[in-house]
Write an enzyme that holds these catalytic residues in place. Structure first.
Site, PDB file in Angstrom:
ATOM      1  N   ASN A 138      11.368  16.697  15.020  1.00 59.05           N
ATOM      2  CA  ASN A 138      11.667  18.246  15.437  1.00 59.05           C
ATOM      3  C   ASN A 138      10.740  19.104  15.086  1.00 59.05           C
ATOM      4  OD1 ASN A 138      12.254  19.044  12.542  1.00 59.05           O
ATOM      5  ND2 ASN A 138      13.859  17.781  12.674  1.00 59.05           N
ATOM      6  N   LYS A 158      29.847  24.990   8.780  1.00 56.21           N
ATOM      7  CA  LYS A 158      29.098  23.880   8.033  1.00 56.21           C
ATOM      8  C   LYS A 158      29.372  23.832   6.671  1.00 56.21           C
ATOM      9  CE  LYS A 158      24.531  21.780   8.001  1.00 56.21           C
ATOM     10  NZ  LYS A 158      22.947  22.329   8.472  1.00 56.21           N
TER      11      LYS A 158
END
Length: 394
Positions: A207, A333
């Site tokens: 990434n 989250k």
């Protein structure tokens, strides 16, 4: 009251040195100025002298001053040396130890902390040579601020603008008031950077994480006296002073390193860990008529595993990179992973690899939004919040 030695470099942003002097004097500091030859094309010694109410120094070859080793006295007589604007050329000469004019000579001779505020064209700032010079200076202990991003005198837009005088003053006062070592005796675990998940011996999935925010947080925690274990994915960043670095490659490597680093008083999980890995081929996959199918396997959830571990650190901080509904997704989250805090940011903008970040700190008490700040400043604020939380828990 502190004594500031201000070196004014050559660049159109030199005019902001006038406002910087005014703000510093308003806060009770004394300012002495060194005006480089380049700087003198944009602002006059008379102006700086009038604003600072002190003699302005312009040359290494002043007979009266140098008969008394004036550059040594200047370099030692200040509490902090500030370079603003710090041009690409001046940063390069600083990084390589040049001493061919008054400014670079006293910078080499000083035993005081140095702070530099860069200003240059965006391409010059982003050039690998400038980034190497900045990394070297930071490794040598020089505080190099991140430049602002915006429209420039040359007509281009991007990072490279001199930070506003108010921001430079804030950085100066932070440098003049070293933080109390409130984390002495604490062990803090930090993860940073990406992970690389191999497809074969040549290719991998990754990434865009640069690791800069995580490295800045590790440095800020070490500045507060913590013993920091930095578990770093594959990034080419210098190890912060006082930090123990453990280099890893894949998510499985990082999970093992996190487990081995425990126990810890806090964990700051900044790394952008790949969600999936590939069943890697032992040999390079050759290019054929059709691309090979990649069979993805879910990686371990390092944050959730740590948050539920029997030897869980008392404070677990996760990070969330979001592109929409940033605070809502971060709050969900936090509950899903079992973290105490989540630091969330919007990565739909230019965040990866940049020097600035705008984050939201999401806790059980709600969300706190911070303005866009240099990543070093984000790190300092978060480190102080961690120190406050651990002190309160004690």
């Amino acid at each position: 009251m502190k004594r500031i030695l201000l070196i004014v470099g050559g660049g159109i942003a030199a005019y902001k040195a006038c406002e910087l002097i005014r703000l510093l004097r308003k806060r009770g500091h004394t300012v002495r100025c060194v005006l480089t030859e380049g700087g003198s094309h944009f602002v006059t010694a008379m102006t700086l002298a009038a604003l600072s109410e002190n003699q302005v120094h312009t040359t290494l070859w002043d007979l009266k001053d140098e008969a008394e080793m004036g550059h040594i006295q200047l370099s030692r007589g200040a509490d902090l040396v500030v370079v603003a604007p710090a041009t690409a050329d001046l940063l390069a000469r600083m990084a390589n130890g040049h001493a061919d004019d008054l400014a670079t000579t006293l910078l080499l001779a000083t035993d005081k902390p140095v702070l530099a505020a860069p200003a240059m064209n965006m391409r010059m700032w982003l050039h690998p040579a400038t980034q190497r010079n900045v990394a070297r200076l930071r490794a040598d202990g020089v505080t190099v601020m991140a430049p602002d991003e915006g429209a420039m005198a040359c007509g281009e837009y991007g990072p490279g603008r001199l930070p506003e005088p108010e921001a430079i003053v804030a950085a100066i006062e932070a440098a003049l008031a070293p933080a109390a070592r409130t984390l002495s005796g604490r062990h803090i675990l930090v993860t940073a950077g990406p992970t690389h998940e191999p497809i074969d011996p040549v290719r991998y999935i990754a990434n865009r994480s640069s690791g800069r925010q995580g490295f800045a947080i590790a440095a800020a925690l070490a500045d507060l006296g913590a013993r920091v274990s930095l578990i770093a994915g594959p990034v080419a960043l210098p190890t912060p002073a006082g930090v123990t670095r453990i280099d890893v490659e894949s998510a499985l490597d990082m999970a093992a390193a996190v487990d081995a680093a425990l126990p810890a008083d806090a964990a700051v999980m900044v790394a952008a860990v790949a969600d999936w890995r590939v069943e890697a081929a032992p040999q390079k996959v050759k290019k054929g008529d059709a691309p090979p199918a990649l069979h993805l396997v879910e990686n371990p959830d390092i944050l959730a595993t740590l948050a539920r571990a029997p030897n869980r650190p008392p404070l677990v901080v996760g990070f969330a990179a979001e592109t929409e509904r940033v605070v809502d997704h971060a709050a969900a989250k936090r509950l899903r992973k079992g973290a105490d805090w989540i630091v969330a940011n919007d990565v739909s903008q230019d965040v990866f690899g940049s020097d600035g970040n705008a984050v939201h700190l999401v806790t059980a008490q709600g969300a706190e939004s911070w303005p866009r700040l240099p990543k070093d400043e984000v790190a300092r604020r978060l480190a102080q919040r961690i120190a406050d939380a651990l002190q309160a828990a004690r």
